[in-house]
Write a protein that holds these residues in place. Structure first.
Motif, PDB file in Angstrom:
ATOM      1  N   VAL A 227      18.833 -14.165  61.108  1.00 53.87           N
ATOM      2  CA  VAL A 227      17.649 -14.343  61.947  1.00 53.87           C
ATOM      3  C   VAL A 227      16.736 -15.388  61.310  1.00 53.87           C
ATOM      4  CG1 VAL A 227      16.411 -12.427  60.815  1.00 53.87           C
ATOM      5  CG2 VAL A 227      15.696 -13.195  63.090  1.00 53.87           C
ATOM      6  N   MET A 228      16.200 -16.247  62.154  1.00 53.04           N
ATOM      7  CA  MET A 228      15.195 -17.232  61.740  1.00 53.04           C
ATOM      8  C   MET A 228      13.882 -16.871  62.420  1.00 53.04           C
ATOM      9  SD  MET A 228      15.185 -21.411  62.234  1.00 53.04           S
ATOM     10  CE  MET A 228      15.463 -21.283  64.004  1.00 53.04           C
ATOM     11  N   VAL A 229      12.871 -16.530  61.627  1.00 54.33           N
ATOM     12  CA  VAL A 229      11.568 -16.112  62.145  1.00 54.33           C
ATOM     13  C   VAL A 229      10.559 -17.225  61.898  1.00 54.33           C
ATOM     14  CG1 VAL A 229       9.702 -14.422  61.976  1.00 54.33           C
ATOM     15  CG2 VAL A 229      12.084 -13.686  61.713  1.00 54.33           C
ATOM     16  N   SER A 230       9.839 -17.584  62.937  1.00 54.60           N
ATOM     17  CA  SER A 230       8.819 -18.625  62.853  1.00 54.60           C
ATOM     18  C   SER A 230       7.463 -18.017  63.173  1.00 54.60           C
ATOM     19  CB  SER A 230       9.148 -19.745  63.850  1.00 54.60           C
ATOM     20  OG  SER A 230       8.116 -20.691  63.910  1.00 54.60           O
ATOM     21  N   LEU A 231       6.553 -17.996  62.199  1.00 53.09           N
ATOM     22  CA  LEU A 231       5.243 -17.375  62.364  1.00 53.09           C
ATOM     23  C   LEU A 231       4.134 -18.413  62.255  1.00 53.09           C
ATOM     24  CD1 LEU A 231       5.723 -14.201  60.124  1.00 53.09           C
ATOM     25  CD2 LEU A 231       5.732 -14.278  62.616  1.00 53.09           C
ATOM     26  N   TYR A 232       3.082 -18.228  63.039  1.00 53.36           N
ATOM     27  CA  TYR A 232       1.898 -19.083  62.975  1.00 53.36           C
ATOM     28  C   TYR A 232       0.678 -18.207  62.722  1.00 53.36           C
ATOM     29  CZ  TYR A 232       4.620 -22.879  65.084  1.00 53.36           C
ATOM     30  OH  TYR A 232       5.550 -23.846  65.342  1.00 53.36           O
ATOM     31  N   PRO A 233       0.218 -18.088  61.484  1.00 56.05           N
ATOM     32  CA  PRO A 233      -0.938 -17.227  61.218  1.00 56.05           C
ATOM     33  C   PRO A 233      -2.203 -17.758  61.894  1.00 56.05           C
ATOM     34  CG  PRO A 233      -0.383 -18.542  59.287  1.00 56.05           C
ATOM     35  CD  PRO A 233       0.721 -18.751  60.266  1.00 56.05           C
ATOM     36  N   GLU A 234      -3.002 -16.864  62.402  1.00 63.12           N
ATOM     37  CA  GLU A 234      -4.288 -17.212  63.003  1.00 63.12           C
ATOM     38  C   GLU A 234      -5.384 -16.533  62.200  1.00 63.12           C
ATOM     39  OE1 GLU A 234      -4.931 -19.301  65.411  1.00 63.12           O
ATOM     40  OE2 GLU A 234      -2.847 -19.786  65.891  1.00 63.12           O
ATOM     41  N   PHE A 235      -6.278 -17.314  61.614  1.00 59.58           N
ATOM     42  CA  PHE A 235      -7.338 -16.772  60.783  1.00 59.58           C
ATOM     43  C   PHE A 235      -8.603 -16.562  61.602  1.00 59.58           C
ATOM     44  CE2 PHE A 235      -5.456 -19.168  56.884  1.00 59.58           C
ATOM     45  CZ  PHE A 235      -4.389 -18.279  56.884  1.00 59.58           C
ATOM     46  N   PRO A 236      -9.456 -15.603  61.206  1.00 52.85           N
ATOM     47  CA  PRO A 236     -10.727 -15.396  61.905  1.00 52.85           C
ATOM     48  C   PRO A 236     -11.595 -16.653  61.846  1.00 52.85           C
ATOM     49  CG  PRO A 236     -10.250 -13.565  60.421  1.00 52.85           C
ATOM     50  CD  PRO A 236      -9.250 -14.628  60.123  1.00 52.85           C
ATOM     51  N   GLN A 237     -12.303 -16.932  62.949  1.00 52.39           N
ATOM     52  CA  GLN A 237     -13.145 -18.120  63.013  1.00 52.39           C
ATOM     53  C   GLN A 237     -14.245 -18.087  61.960  1.00 52.39           C
ATOM     54  OE1 GLN A 237     -12.463 -20.797  64.799  1.00 52.39           O
ATOM     55  NE2 GLN A 237     -14.203 -21.826  63.817  1.00 52.39           N
ATOM     56  N   SER A 238     -14.696 -16.886  61.611  1.00 49.25           N
ATOM     57  CA  SER A 238     -15.765 -16.761  60.611  1.00 49.25           C
ATOM     58  C   SER A 238     -15.320 -17.328  59.261  1.00 49.25           C
ATOM     59  CB  SER A 238     -16.165 -15.292  60.453  1.00 49.25           C
ATOM     60  OG  SER A 238     -15.028 -14.513  60.061  1.00 49.25           O
ATOM     61  N   VAL A 239     -14.032 -17.185  58.943  1.00 46.73           N
ATOM     62  CA  VAL A 239     -13.516 -17.724  57.688  1.00 46.73           C
ATOM     63  C   VAL A 239     -13.409 -19.243  57.762  1.00 46.73           C
ATOM     64  CG1 VAL A 239     -11.515 -17.780  56.140  1.00 46.73           C
ATOM     65  CG2 VAL A 239     -12.270 -15.617  57.117  1.00 46.73           C
ATOM     66  N   LEU A 240     -12.925 -19.761  58.895  1.00 47.23           N
ATOM     67  CA  LEU A 240     -12.718 -21.194  59.036  1.00 47.23           C
ATOM     68  C   LEU A 240     -14.036 -21.953  59.097  1.00 47.23           C
ATOM     69  CD1 LEU A 240      -9.827 -21.156  61.658  1.00 47.23           C
ATOM     70  CD2 LEU A 240      -9.643 -21.394  59.177  1.00 47.23           C
ATOM     71  N   SER A 241     -15.088 -21.325  59.626  1.00 45.33           N
ATOM     72  CA  SER A 241     -16.379 -22.004  59.765  1.00 45.33           C
ATOM     73  C   SER A 241     -17.194 -21.993  58.485  1.00 45.33           C
ATOM     74  CB  SER A 241     -17.182 -21.357  60.897  1.00 45.33           C
ATOM     75  OG  SER A 241     -17.415 -19.982  60.615  1.00 45.33           O
ATOM     76  N   SER A 242     -16.694 -21.324  57.444  1.00 47.43           N
ATOM     77  CA  SER A 242     -17.403 -21.263  56.163  1.00 47.43           C
ATOM     78  C   SER A 242     -16.492 -21.787  55.055  1.00 47.43           C
ATOM     79  CB  SER A 242     -17.832 -19.824  55.861  1.00 47.43           C
ATOM     80  OG  SER A 242     -18.638 -19.306  56.893  1.00 47.43           O
ATOM     81  N   PRO A 243     -16.324 -23.116  54.986  1.00 52.37           N
ATOM     82  CA  PRO A 243     -15.423 -23.663  53.965  1.00 52.37           C
ATOM     83  C   PRO A 243     -15.933 -23.359  52.563  1.00 52.37           C
ATOM     84  CG  PRO A 243     -16.699 -25.417  55.004  1.00 52.37           C
ATOM     85  CD  PRO A 243     -16.959 -24.174  55.791  1.00 52.37           C
ATOM     86  N   ALA A 244     -15.010 -23.356  51.630  1.00 55.68           N
ATOM     87  CA  ALA A 244     -15.346 -23.032  50.247  1.00 55.68           C
ATOM     88  C   ALA A 244     -16.330 -24.057  49.675  1.00 55.68           C
ATOM     89  CB  ALA A 244     -14.082 -22.995  49.403  1.00 55.68           C
TER      90      ALA A 244
END
Length: 806
Positions: free
Chosen positions: A259-276
């Motif tokens: 089996v070949m599994v292809s996943l695309y993680p989706e992160f919460p917008q709150s994390v993406l809008s607050s860069p390190a």
């Protein structure tokens, strides 16, 4: 007039390779590539044609055969030394033989030998491989058919015995290419783009899930062929189960379903809008001679090094306050701006920018290993995660050594790699990013470096995903053995692939049987997961594509293990690789494809002439030149004489002696360079220092404005800003609302200008604009709306305050 010095063969004989036909079959994100290479001996003596050429570094070569007259000969996979001996014995006996082997130093270089081709005789060689398509920042799937093979610099003391490569300027490649592609997917194909001219996309059905496209007529095989394929709703996780090979033994990789599994993680917008706001950012820039080449065929005035300087400007302006950074550059030696990474401030940023402006392609060869060792020897800064950005045109001969080093230090950093220009090694660029838990990008054709690099900076500013685990939920008596290496990095929107061998028997009602795979991880201290349910019913018409990709993945993992434990485990690991390679029919660094025509009915007599088939070389890719000789191509600088032992070579050692190859060099005077190309002369004693600095062309308006931003994120109200905005100082001063702070006014004007006039380049300035907006909010400015209105009136636009992030 072009000098044909070392162009075709040592005796300027004709090249036996006449044409290459490539058929590409794309199913979702997997590509099958079928290449047919046609040879003809136009000489009066039998030939051995040797062709050293590039393939994608992650390709699984799974078929090699020859058609000679009416006979079809399919090659078999054997341990490499045995295959070489069989090939040489066949030639010694007057038989026709065909050998295909992978470089021991870099998995993206192959050597094909077509032996004992009689006078006037033709042969057709079929080569097939499968590969996954990488996801780009704009969600396109990238396929690259490499054509350019720049000679690779191999430092003294590096491992492996190698052979030289025959290269010619790209426009002089003596064989043609025809290329066609068929794309099919569960989702509609929205468009296909390429750096090369294409015929119109042809849809094969009404729902637009199948399409064909071809290269336009007249294409020469003088540059990499890149396709970008876009699907609607591309980020859909999928799983494909492929039945095992009927003739293979159950319980083996080829005998069981995979089996070949292809996943695309989706992160919460709150994390993406607050860069390190922290991190240690280390930029490692190639300054070898080949970085003086044009970045593409269309913009001769922009070189790789000049584009890199502009990119470093954007990177330095986009870094967050409170982080640390350093810039290394390398060639035959390496330099760094600071002894150790410095805290990011106005002073350190300006000091770095002064050094960046002086960067030239003047450091010689491409020795990336030593600066990497130095970087890794520096202690990490507490609470400042190390992020390494590597920029190179990827022309090195010790690829595996470099990747091994990144792997050994993968726990201390993330590595983001960038392949610049035609001929960059996909094995090096992808391998460094994969082993370093980062992301790889390629800048070719009409691509601009800046948006791709800034996309990777956004990835680097995402918090590191920790505690990644994969669990399987399958029916009773069915188990999964994961064949892929553990997932070490996850990024928003980027695909993660998992291959697993399914063992055991499904029940009679297997048509309804389902499996489930769950990826769990911790993001910014919060537990999260992605899950996919999938049918266990094998897909139809997949051939053995998934099995071959899984075998390739496992082979690469074992080869990595062999590189890590060279003394203790190499024999045992090599045995595993050879066994798996032979069983699966997939190439490895320890095996080769060999075919012998035992039924030709004739013994080929006479001395065998060797003919080296040249590959395309983009610009002058060689970082050093031989004394008294000149590279054939213009536009690059050479940096000093060739050192003894510094040979451009590949990790392929032949058991029988062969005639030496010739490189694309000549010892006769060249005509003057064409207009627009540089031909730098030697540095004369007493020459003023300013002649060493690169000529600075007038900056484009965007970079002019960006260069004026301060490290804190603000702009100063001065004549330089007014000029960048296309206004006079008096106009800018006069329009300022009375009580507003000058820096606040200047910063709002800069943001309005960016949003009004440079939205097409938003990827490049978005991070530094975010920093500017944060600075403005920290000033507690009460006249924000008045400033925006006044700024719009001055600049003649209508940007809303909310759009500025205020």
């Amino acid at each position: 007039m072009v000098n044909c010095c070392g162009l075709l063969t040592a005796k300027k004989g004709p090249v036996p390779l006449t044409s290459i036909e490539v058929e590409l079959q794309v199913k979702d994100h997997v590509a099958t590539v079928i290449s047919t290479l046609k040879y003809k001996n136009k000489e009066d003596k039998p030939l051995e044609a040797v062709f050293v050429f590039p393939l994608p570094g992650d390709a699984a070569v799974c078929h090699f055969s020859a058609q000679v007259r009416h006979k079809h000969i399919v090659a078999e996979v054997k341990e490499k030394q045995k295959a070489r001996e069989k090939y040489d014995n066949a030639l010694s006996s007057g038989q026709q033989a065909f050998l295909l082997e992978e470089s021991e130093q870099s998995p993206d270089i192959f050597s094909m030998s077509v032996g004992s081709l009689p006078p006037g005789r033709s042969a057709s060689i079929r080569l097939e491989y499968v590969t996954e398509l990488a996801v780009q920042a704009d969600d396109g799937l990238r396929f690259c058919l490499p054509a350019v093979l720049n000679p690779r610099y191999q430092p003294q003391g590096s491992e492996g015995v190698s052979v030289q490569v025959t290269s010619v300027p790209a426009s002089l490649v003596p064989y043609s290419l025809s290329f066609s592609a068929r794309v099919s997917a569960p989702r509609p194909v929205s468009k296909v783009e390429s750096s090369s001219p294409l015929e119109p996309l042809q849809y094969l059905n009404t729902d637009q899930t199948q399409a064909t496209v071809k290269l336009a007529a007249g294409h020469k095989f003088d540059r990499d062929v890149e396709l970008l394929i876009y699907y609607k709703d591309a980020h859909q996780p999928t799983a494909v189960v492929e039945a095992g090979q009927a003739s293979a033994k159950p319980g083996t990789l080829m005998g069981d379903p995979v089996v070949m599994v292809s996943l695309y993680p989706e992160f919460p917008q709150s994390v993406l809008s607050s860069p390190a706001s922290c991190g240690e950012f280390v930029f490692l820039m190639d300054r070898s001679g080949s970085m003086g080449c044009p970045i593409n065929n269309g913009k001769q005035q922009e070189t790789r090094i000049s584009s890199a300087r502009d990119t470093l400007l954007l990177l330095l302006k986009s870094l967050p306050m409170g982080c640390y950074f350093n810039i290394y550059s390398f060639g035959s030696r390496f330099e760094h701006i600071f002894p150790t990474s410095a805290e990011y401030s106005e002073k350190t940023m300006e000091d770095a920018l002064k050094k960046v402006k002086q960067m030239l392609d003047d450091l010689g060869g491409t020795e990336i290993l030593q600066p990497l060792k130095h970087i890794y020897s520096q202690p990490c800064i507490p609470k400042q995660p190390r992020q390494l950005f590597v920029f190179t045109d990827g022309e090195v001969g010790n690829t595996k050594e470099v990747i091994d080093l990144v792997r050994k230090n993968s726990g201390s950093h993330r590595c983001f790699s960038f392949g610049i220009g035609e001929g960059a090694s996909s094995a090096l660029i992808n391998g460094m990013a994969k082993e370093g838990g980062g992301h790889a990008q390629f800048i070719t054709g009409a691509d601009r470096m800046q948006p791709k690099v800034m996309q990777s900076l956004r990835f680097a500013l995402q918090p590191a995903v920790e505690d990644i685990s994969v669990t399987w939920n399958l029916p009773k008596k069915v188990s999964a053995t994961v064949l892929s290496p553990p997932i070490t990095a996850l990024f928003q929107g980027q695909r993660s692939l998992i291959y697993a061998q399914l063992s055991g028997k499904l029940s009679q009602s297997s048509e309804a049987a389902e499996g489930c795979v769950t990826v769990k991880y911790s993001l910014a201290g919060q537990p999260s997961h992605n899950q996919l349910h999938f049918s266990l019913t094998p897909a139809e018409d997949t051939g053995l594509t998934v099995h071959r990709l899984a075998a390739r993945t496992l082979i690469r993992s074992l080869e990595s293990e062999e590189g890590t434990h060279r003394q203790q485990k190499n024999k045992a690991v090599k045995g595993k690789v050879v066994k798996l390679s032979v069983q699966s029919g997939v190439s490895s660094s320890f095996t080769a494809f060999i075919a012998v025509n035992k039924d030709s009915g004739e013994s080929i007599q006479g001395p065998l002439l060797r003919r080296n088939v040249p590959t395309a070389m983009f610009c002058n890719a060689l970082p050093q030149s031989f004394p008294g000789m000149h590279p054939i191509a213009y536009g690059c600088s050479s940096s000093g004489p060739m050192k003894k032992g510094s040979v451009f070579k590949f990790g392929m050692k032949r058991s029988a002696p062969r005639a030496p190859t010739m490189m694309a060099y000549c010892s006769v005077p060249l005509p003057p360079p064409p207009p627009g190309c540089s031909s730098p002369g030697p540095m004369k004693k007493g020459m003023p220092a300013e002649h060493l600095a690169p000529k600075q062309p007038p900056r484009v308006p965007l970079l002019q404005l960006v260069s004026l931003q301060k490290a804190s994120g603000c702009w100063l109200l001065d004549a330089a800003l007014a000029s960048a905005l296309g206004k006079t100082s008096e106009e800018v001063e006069k329009s300022k609302p009375g009580p507003v702070n000058k820096e606040v006014w200047a910063t709002i004007l800069a943001l309005i200008w960016l949003h009004a006039f440079k939205m097409d380049a938003k990827e490049e300035w978005e991070l530094l604009a975010t920093k500017a907006a944060s600075w403005l909010r920290a000033q507690n400015a009460t006249c924000g709306t008045d400033c925006v209105d006044a700024g719009n009136a001055l600049l003649g636009c209508s940007v809303q305050k909310d759009a500025l992030g205020l």
